[in-house]
Scaffold this motif. Structure first.
Motif, short mmCIF file in Angstrom:
data_model
loop_
_atom_site.label_atom_id
_atom_site.label_comp_id
_atom_site.label_asym_id
_atom_site.label_seq_id
_atom_site.Cartn_x
_atom_site.Cartn_y
_atom_site.Cartn_z
N GLN A 65 -13.93 -8.87 -8.61
CA GLN A 65 -14.88 -9.54 -6.75
C GLN A 65 -14.55 -9.99 -5.87
N LEU A 66 -13.31 -10.44 -5.81
CA LEU A 66 -12.49 -11.24 -4.80
C LEU A 66 -12.45 -10.58 -3.48
N SER A 67 -12.47 -10.82 -2.60
CA SER A 67 -12.74 -10.09 -1.31
C SER A 67 -11.13 -9.64 -0.98
N GLY A 68 -10.77 -10.31 -1.00
CA GLY A 68 -8.62 -9.97 -0.61
C GLY A 68 -8.16 -8.68 -1.79
N VAL A 69 -8.86 -8.47 -2.80
CA VAL A 69 -9.25 -7.79 -4.07
C VAL A 69 -9.65 -6.62 -4.17
N ASN A 70 -11.10 -6.27 -3.49
CA ASN A 70 -11.52 -5.22 -3.07
C ASN A 70 -11.50 -4.90 -2.14
N ASN A 71 -10.90 -5.55 -1.01
CA ASN A 71 -10.49 -4.09 0.29
C ASN A 71 -9.23 -3.97 0.02
N GLY A 72 -8.69 -4.02 -1.05
CA GLY A 72 -7.69 -3.17 -1.28
C GLY A 72 -6.00 -4.54 -1.25
N HIS A 73 -6.46 -5.75 -1.02
CA HIS A 73 -5.34 -6.43 -0.19
C HIS A 73 -5.08 -7.26 -0.90
N LEU A 74 -4.57 -6.70 -1.89
CA LEU A 74 -3.84 -7.48 -2.94
C LEU A 74 -2.43 -7.37 -3.11
N VAL A 75 -1.49 -8.17 -3.04
CA VAL A 75 -0.47 -7.77 -3.36
C VAL A 75 0.44 -8.49 -4.38
N LEU A 76 1.17 -7.66 -4.63
CA LEU A 76 2.24 -8.07 -5.31
C LEU A 76 3.52 -8.37 -5.02
N ILE A 77 4.16 -10.44 -5.60
CA ILE A 77 5.49 -9.82 -5.45
C ILE A 77 5.83 -11.26 -6.59
N ASP A 78 7.45 -10.94 -6.39
CA ASP A 78 8.16 -12.07 -7.07
C ASP A 78 7.94 -12.80 -7.03
N GLY A 79 7.23 -14.25 -7.93
CA GLY A 79 6.79 -14.90 -8.43
C GLY A 79 8.52 -15.61 -7.65
N SER A 80 8.56 -15.78 -7.98
CA SER A 80 10.50 -16.57 -8.25
C SER A 80 10.93 -16.60 -6.29
N LEU A 81 10.45 -15.35 -6.08
CA LEU A 81 11.06 -15.72 -3.85
C LEU A 81 9.04 -16.38 -3.02
N TRP A 82 8.35 -16.29 -3.83
CA TRP A 82 7.32 -16.78 -3.12
C TRP A 82 7.38 -18.07 -3.44
N THR A 83 6.98 -18.37 -4.19
CA THR A 83 6.18 -19.94 -5.23
C THR A 83 7.16 -20.44 -5.69
N SER A 84 8.23 -20.58 -5.24
CA SER A 84 9.71 -21.55 -5.34
C SER A 84 9.98 -22.19 -4.69
N VAL A 85 11.16 -22.46 -4.51
CA VAL A 85 11.98 -23.57 -3.86
C VAL A 85 12.09 -22.57 -2.03
N GLY A 86 12.17 -21.11 -2.37
CA GLY A 86 12.80 -20.93 -1.66
C GLY A 86 14.18 -20.94 -1.10
N GLY A 87 14.70 -20.82 0.17
CA GLY A 87 15.85 -20.70 0.20
C GLY A 87 15.75 -20.02 1.65
N PRO A 88 16.98 -19.89 2.59
CA PRO A 88 17.41 -18.59 3.48
C PRO A 88 17.42 -17.65 3.36
N LEU A 89 17.57 -16.54 2.53
CA LEU A 89 17.77 -15.24 2.09
C LEU A 89 16.32 -15.51 1.81
N ALA A 90 15.71 -15.94 0.65
CA ALA A 90 13.67 -15.87 0.53
C ALA A 90 13.20 -16.05 1.40
N ALA A 91 13.37 -16.69 2.48
CA ALA A 91 12.27 -16.65 3.63
C ALA A 91 12.41 -15.53 4.73
N MET A 92 14.22 -14.69 4.16
CA MET A 92 13.68 -13.07 5.22
C MET A 92 13.60 -12.02 4.61
N ALA A 93 12.87 -12.07 3.03
CA ALA A 93 12.80 -11.19 2.14
C ALA A 93 11.26 -11.25 2.16
N ALA A 94 10.76 -12.67 2.44
CA ALA A 94 9.09 -12.87 2.73
C ALA A 94 8.52 -12.74 3.47
#
Length: 337
Positions: free
Chosen positions: A295-324
């Motif tokens: 029922q979340l609007s993002g899910v219901n509208n087809g805007h759920l995006v599966l990502i690599d959590g080690s890239l998006w939700t950790s400390v990141g880095g320049p390569l992670a920034a470019m990949a994001a």
């Protein structure tokens, strides 16, 4: 009247004494070399494998410490995810790294680039024996905060603390580049990143009116990423906004209950786990069939995006920034990066 001292016998005696003294001085001169010869003999006796002096420079690390580092380091340990990402972005391969957050390997998004690099231990818990065996001439760490451990590392090789809490990833990247003598390479990378972010921002329609929620799923439930985390800086670079709760200062929220799932909602929801397998991944797979999640609007509208959590939700880095940036472009514009 004849001089007594001029007798033939006495003259002969004086000549004999003079000759003896001359021979003595000559012998002494032959036995004791001069200072120059002695110095040359000492130098020639030095071991052939004696290490040559290494040129160094002083830098200031993120903790405000002055650290003397090699001008051209050859064997560098990257004891942190960001450190490893930054080194690879600069074209340098660490001789050893620590595992990624919540993983028993380097961050999954760096899997290909990290092939063949030895693991020195878990995140923020390097094995001192392995550190010594790696024979580093420089150690980089943005994750270790234990002063005793930092002191131990410093006795092995110059140790640079590379990051401070809530610091912009660009500043961290530049600091690492300075330690490695790769300032020009870092500037070139940042120019490419800024150009790509600006182009993506222009391609998005009114990005300031689009909210992007970034969620890390753990076995205890979802947490959303806050303003000071790396990925929030990347999202800001392309002009997108965040849901109100995710604009607060900090790194991430506490795990949420199913009753509080509405707090992770947004026009777009980017969600992932630190590891693609394990309890967190299993928990998220189960929740996707939950009615409240659907029922979340993002899910219901087809805007759920599966990502690599080690890239998006950790400390990141320049390569992670470019990949994001590439992930955002692919999800929101339907383009491959």
């Amino acid at each position: 009247m004849a001089d007594k001292n001029s007798s033939p016998t006495k003259k002969f005696a004086l000549l004999a004494i003079s000759a003896a003294l001359a021979l003595g001085f000559t012998a002494l001169a032959m036995q004791k070399p001069d200072a120059t010869t002695e110095s040359a003999q000492t130098e020639s006796a030095a071991p052939a494998d004696q290490p040559l002096a290494v040129a160094t420079k002083d830098i200031t690390d993120a903790a405000g410490r002055r650290v003397s580092v090699p001008v051209e380091p050859k064997r560098v340990l990257a004891l942190g995810e960001f450190d490893m990402d930054a080194m690879l972005a600069l074209g340098m391969k660490p001789v050893g790294v620590t595992d990624g957050r919540g993983q028993q390997t380097p961050p999954s998004y760096l899997k290909d680039l990290s092939a063949g690099i030895e693991s020195i231990g878990r995140l923020a818990q390097p094995s001192i024996d392995k550190v010594i065996a790696a024979q580093p001439d420089l150690i980089l760490t943005g994750t270790i905060q234990d002063e005793k451990l930092i002191s131990q590392l410093q006795q092995i090789a110059p140790t640079v603390i590379t990051s401070a809490t809530s610091e912009n990833w660009r500043d961290m990247f530049k600091r690492i580049a300075t330690a490695l003598g790769k300032e020009s390479e870092a500037e070139s990378f940042l120019v490419k990143y800024n150009e790509k972010a600006a182009k993506l921002r222009e391609s998005l329609e009114n990005p300031e009116n689009v909210s992007v929620s970034v969620v890390r799923w753990s076995p205890k439930g979802p947490t959303y990423m806050l303003r000071d985390v790396f990925i929030s800086q990347v999202i800001e670079d392309v002009g997108l906004s965040r849901p109100p709760a995710q604009q607060e200062s900090g790194i991430h929220s506490a795990p949420l209950s199913l009753e509080a799932l509405h707090e992770i909602d947004g026009d777009w929801i980017f969600v992932g786990t630190l590891s693609p397998v394990g309890d967190a991944a299993d928990t998220f797979a189960e929740i996707r069939d939950n009615a409240a999640f659907k029922q979340l609007s993002g899910v219901n509208n087809g805007h759920l995006v599966l990502i690599d959590g080690s890239l998006w939700t950790s400390v990141g880095g320049p390569l992670a920034a470019m990949a994001a940036l590439e992930d955002i472009e692919k999800a929101m514009l339907g383009k491959q990066g």
